[in-house]
Design a protein around this motif. Structure first.
Motif, PDB file in Angstrom:
ATOM      1  N   ILE A  86      -0.856  14.161   6.650  1.00 21.51           N
ATOM      2  CA  ILE A  86       0.553  13.941   6.627  1.00 21.51           C
ATOM      3  C   ILE A  86       1.059  14.144   7.845  1.00 21.51           C
ATOM      4  O   ILE A  86       1.474  13.508   8.623  1.00 21.51           O
ATOM      5  CB  ILE A  86       1.460  14.688   5.473  1.00 21.51           C
ATOM      6  CG1 ILE A  86       1.152  14.150   4.119  1.00 21.51           C
ATOM      7  CG2 ILE A  86       2.838  14.482   5.704  1.00 21.51           C
ATOM      8  CD1 ILE A  86       1.328  12.622   3.810  1.00 21.51           C
ATOM      9  N   LYS A  87       0.461  15.429   8.386  1.00 24.80           N
ATOM     10  CA  LYS A  87       0.880  15.874   9.860  1.00 24.80           C
ATOM     11  C   LYS A  87       0.539  14.737  10.915  1.00 24.80           C
ATOM     12  O   LYS A  87       1.482  14.449  11.818  1.00 24.80           O
ATOM     13  CB  LYS A  87       0.274  17.087  10.108  1.00 24.80           C
ATOM     14  CG  LYS A  87       0.632  17.640  11.556  1.00 24.80           C
ATOM     15  CD  LYS A  87       0.246  18.929  11.599  1.00 24.80           C
ATOM     16  CE  LYS A  87       0.648  19.533  12.861  1.00 24.80           C
ATOM     17  NZ  LYS A  87       0.379  21.065  13.135  1.00 24.80           N
ATOM     18  N   ALA A  88      -0.640  14.011  10.525  1.00 27.97           N
ATOM     19  CA  ALA A  88      -1.262  13.149  11.691  1.00 27.97           C
ATOM     20  C   ALA A  88      -0.325  11.910  11.606  1.00 27.97           C
ATOM     21  O   ALA A  88      -0.238  11.217  12.872  1.00 27.97           O
ATOM     22  CB  ALA A  88      -2.563  12.675  11.384  1.00 27.97           C
ATOM     23  N   MET A  89       0.480  11.646  10.604  1.00 26.66           N
ATOM     24  CA  MET A  89       1.283  10.259  10.463  1.00 26.66           C
ATOM     25  C   MET A  89       2.831  10.836  10.703  1.00 26.66           C
ATOM     26  O   MET A  89       3.462   9.780  11.194  1.00 26.66           O
ATOM     27  CB  MET A  89       1.009   9.580   9.023  1.00 26.66           C
ATOM     28  CG  MET A  89      -0.308   9.069   9.027  1.00 26.66           C
ATOM     29  SD  MET A  89      -0.277   8.430   7.396  1.00 26.66           S
ATOM     30  CE  MET A  89      -1.270   9.653   6.358  1.00 26.66           C
ATOM     31  N   ASP A  90       3.168  11.928  10.563  1.00 29.76           N
ATOM     32  CA  ASP A  90       4.605  12.525  10.565  1.00 29.76           C
ATOM     33  C   ASP A  90       5.078  12.606  12.015  1.00 29.76           C
ATOM     34  O   ASP A  90       5.027  13.369  12.744  1.00 29.76           O
ATOM     35  CB  ASP A  90       4.692  13.725   9.970  1.00 29.76           C
ATOM     36  CG  ASP A  90       6.032  14.114   9.593  1.00 29.76           C
ATOM     37  OD1 ASP A  90       7.033  13.448   9.742  1.00 29.76           O
ATOM     38  OD2 ASP A  90       6.258  15.461   9.316  1.00 29.76           O
ATOM     39  N   LEU A 148       6.776  14.528   5.757  1.00 28.04           N
ATOM     40  CA  LEU A 148       6.944  13.366   4.651  1.00 28.04           C
ATOM     41  C   LEU A 148       6.725  11.999   5.551  1.00 28.04           C
ATOM     42  O   LEU A 148       7.157  11.938   6.687  1.00 28.04           O
ATOM     43  CB  LEU A 148       8.392  13.114   3.963  1.00 28.04           C
ATOM     44  CG  LEU A 148       8.593  14.339   3.003  1.00 28.04           C
ATOM     45  CD1 LEU A 148      10.087  14.206   2.666  1.00 28.04           C
ATOM     46  CD2 LEU A 148       7.707  14.546   1.857  1.00 28.04           C
ATOM     47  N   ILE A 149       6.123  11.157   4.935  1.00 25.83           N
ATOM     48  CA  ILE A 149       5.958   9.799   5.724  1.00 25.83           C
ATOM     49  C   ILE A 149       6.589   8.635   5.138  1.00 25.83           C
ATOM     50  O   ILE A 149       6.853   8.452   4.078  1.00 25.83           O
ATOM     51  CB  ILE A 149       4.200   9.347   5.670  1.00 25.83           C
ATOM     52  CG1 ILE A 149       3.374  10.735   5.740  1.00 25.83           C
ATOM     53  CG2 ILE A 149       4.172   8.050   6.236  1.00 25.83           C
ATOM     54  CD1 ILE A 149       3.706  11.041   7.394  1.00 25.83           C
ATOM     55  N   ILE A 205       6.112   9.296   1.359  1.00 25.49           N
ATOM     56  CA  ILE A 205       4.969   9.945   0.886  1.00 25.49           C
ATOM     57  C   ILE A 205       4.713  11.302   1.281  1.00 25.49           C
ATOM     58  O   ILE A 205       5.044  11.820   2.527  1.00 25.49           O
ATOM     59  CB  ILE A 205       3.616   9.238   1.504  1.00 25.49           C
ATOM     60  CG1 ILE A 205       3.813   7.728   1.250  1.00 25.49           C
ATOM     61  CG2 ILE A 205       2.602   9.870   1.257  1.00 25.49           C
ATOM     62  CD1 ILE A 205       2.857   6.889   1.617  1.00 25.49           C
ATOM     63  N   SER A 206       4.609  12.372   0.235  1.00 24.23           N
ATOM     64  CA  SER A 206       4.340  13.748   0.470  1.00 24.23           C
ATOM     65  C   SER A 206       2.891  14.118   0.442  1.00 24.23           C
ATOM     66  O   SER A 206       1.976  13.438   0.227  1.00 24.23           O
ATOM     67  CB  SER A 206       5.134  14.378  -0.785  1.00 24.23           C
ATOM     68  OG  SER A 206       4.335  14.229  -2.002  1.00 24.23           O
ATOM     69  N   ALA A 207       2.507  15.150   0.877  1.00 24.68           N
ATOM     70  CA  ALA A 207       1.033  15.686   0.911  1.00 24.68           C
ATOM     71  C   ALA A 207       0.566  15.528  -0.649  1.00 24.68           C
ATOM     72  O   ALA A 207      -0.619  15.368  -0.944  1.00 24.68           O
ATOM     73  CB  ALA A 207       1.110  17.057   1.434  1.00 24.68           C
ATOM     74  N   GLN A 208       1.489  15.902  -1.625  1.00 25.88           N
ATOM     75  CA  GLN A 208       0.927  15.963  -2.675  1.00 25.88           C
ATOM     76  C   GLN A 208       0.541  14.722  -3.352  1.00 25.88           C
ATOM     77  O   GLN A 208      -0.374  14.370  -4.065  1.00 25.88           O
ATOM     78  CB  GLN A 208       2.142  16.675  -3.802  1.00 25.88           C
ATOM     79  CG  GLN A 208       1.610  16.678  -5.366  1.00 25.88           C
ATOM     80  CD  GLN A 208       0.450  17.511  -5.420  1.00 25.88           C
ATOM     81  OE1 GLN A 208       0.260  18.750  -5.151  1.00 25.88           O
ATOM     82  NE2 GLN A 208      -0.751  17.109  -5.868  1.00 25.88           N
ATOM     83  N   GLU A 209       1.331  13.626  -2.919  1.00 21.53           N
ATOM     84  CA  GLU A 209       1.123  12.255  -3.050  1.00 21.53           C
ATOM     85  C   GLU A 209      -0.108  11.793  -2.519  1.00 21.53           C
ATOM     86  O   GLU A 209      -1.021  10.990  -3.423  1.00 21.53           O
ATOM     87  CB  GLU A 209       2.532  11.252  -3.091  1.00 21.53           C
ATOM     88  CG  GLU A 209       3.619  11.450  -3.944  1.00 21.53           C
ATOM     89  CD  GLU A 209       4.759  10.673  -3.421  1.00 21.53           C
ATOM     90  OE1 GLU A 209       5.504  10.301  -4.035  1.00 21.53           O
ATOM     91  OE2 GLU A 209       5.243  10.798  -2.081  1.00 21.53           O
ATOM     92  N   THR A 252       0.887  -1.200   0.141  1.00 22.52           N
ATOM     93  CA  THR A 252       0.095   0.093   0.125  1.00 22.52           C
ATOM     94  C   THR A 252       0.896   1.289  -0.099  1.00 22.52           C
ATOM     95  O   THR A 252       0.492   2.100  -0.524  1.00 22.52           O
ATOM     96  CB  THR A 252      -0.876   0.139   1.171  1.00 22.52           C
ATOM     97  OG1 THR A 252      -1.728  -1.152   1.310  1.00 22.52           O
ATOM     98  CG2 THR A 252      -1.816   1.210   1.295  1.00 22.52           C
ATOM     99  N   PHE A 253       1.969   1.264   0.691  1.00 19.08           N
ATOM    100  CA  PHE A 253       2.728   2.383   0.810  1.00 19.08           C
ATOM    101  C   PHE A 253       3.554   2.691  -0.388  1.00 19.08           C
ATOM    102  O   PHE A 253       3.360   3.802  -0.899  1.00 19.08           O
ATOM    103  CB  PHE A 253       3.776   1.999   2.014  1.00 19.08           C
ATOM    104  CG  PHE A 253       4.842   3.307   2.008  1.00 19.08           C
ATOM    105  CD1 PHE A 253       4.608   4.277   2.890  1.00 19.08           C
ATOM    106  CD2 PHE A 253       6.050   3.383   1.198  1.00 19.08           C
ATOM    107  CE1 PHE A 253       5.532   5.465   2.993  1.00 19.08           C
ATOM    108  CE2 PHE A 253       6.864   4.354   1.638  1.00 19.08           C
ATOM    109  CZ  PHE A 253       6.708   5.375   2.258  1.00 19.08           C
ATOM    110  N   ALA A 254       3.910   1.536  -1.105  1.00 21.18           N
ATOM    111  CA  ALA A 254       4.512   1.677  -2.548  1.00 21.18           C
ATOM    112  C   ALA A 254       3.550   2.262  -3.410  1.00 21.18           C
ATOM    113  O   ALA A 254       3.892   3.031  -4.191  1.00 21.18           O
ATOM    114  CB  ALA A 254       4.953   0.288  -2.792  1.00 21.18           C
ATOM    115  N   PHE A 255       2.209   1.706  -3.259  1.00 22.84           N
ATOM    116  CA  PHE A 255       1.268   2.343  -4.426  1.00 22.84           C
ATOM    117  C   PHE A 255       0.967   3.935  -4.109  1.00 22.84           C
ATOM    118  O   PHE A 255       1.104   4.575  -5.170  1.00 22.84           O
ATOM    119  CB  PHE A 255      -0.032   1.624  -4.003  1.00 22.84           C
ATOM    120  CG  PHE A 255      -1.112   2.031  -4.981  1.00 22.84           C
ATOM    121  CD1 PHE A 255      -1.252   1.841  -6.284  1.00 22.84           C
ATOM    122  CD2 PHE A 255      -2.354   2.830  -4.467  1.00 22.84           C
ATOM    123  CE1 PHE A 255      -2.228   2.358  -7.029  1.00 22.84           C
ATOM    124  CE2 PHE A 255      -3.334   3.388  -5.226  1.00 22.84           C
ATOM    125  CZ  PHE A 255      -3.279   3.109  -6.652  1.00 22.84           C
TER     126      PHE A 255
END
Length: 72
Positions: free
Chosen positions: A47-51, A57-58, A22-26, A10-13
């Motif tokens: 992103i902030k919730a996971m960073d 970036l994630i 993973i960026s906010a744009q992605e 899933t991450f790679a997708f």
């Protein structure tokens, strides 16, 4: 720490440029592909919730930790 293998596909997708983050744009691009509207602010909030390290970036480890927490 949860096993990252469970979430690697899933991450790679989502990681469209395959840079290992993973960026906010992605994230926003994925939401649009899934038919969901996603503003820049919403993407940045997700992103902030996971960073965990605050770099905007994630990583796979951060993604795994977040996903494991939300499944509990």
């Amino acid at each position: 720490m949860p096993d990252t293998n469970e979430y690697a596909t899933t991450f790679a997708f989502v990681d469209a440029d395959s840079d290992g983050r993973i960026s906010a744009q992605e994230y926003a691009d994925l939401m649009h592909r899934l038919g969901d509207s996603c503003t820049e602010d919403q993407a940045l909030g997700a992103i902030k919730a996971m960073d965990e390290d605050g770099d905007g970036l994630i990583t796979l480890d951060e993604f795994t930790a977040y996903m494991s927490d939300t499944r509990s």
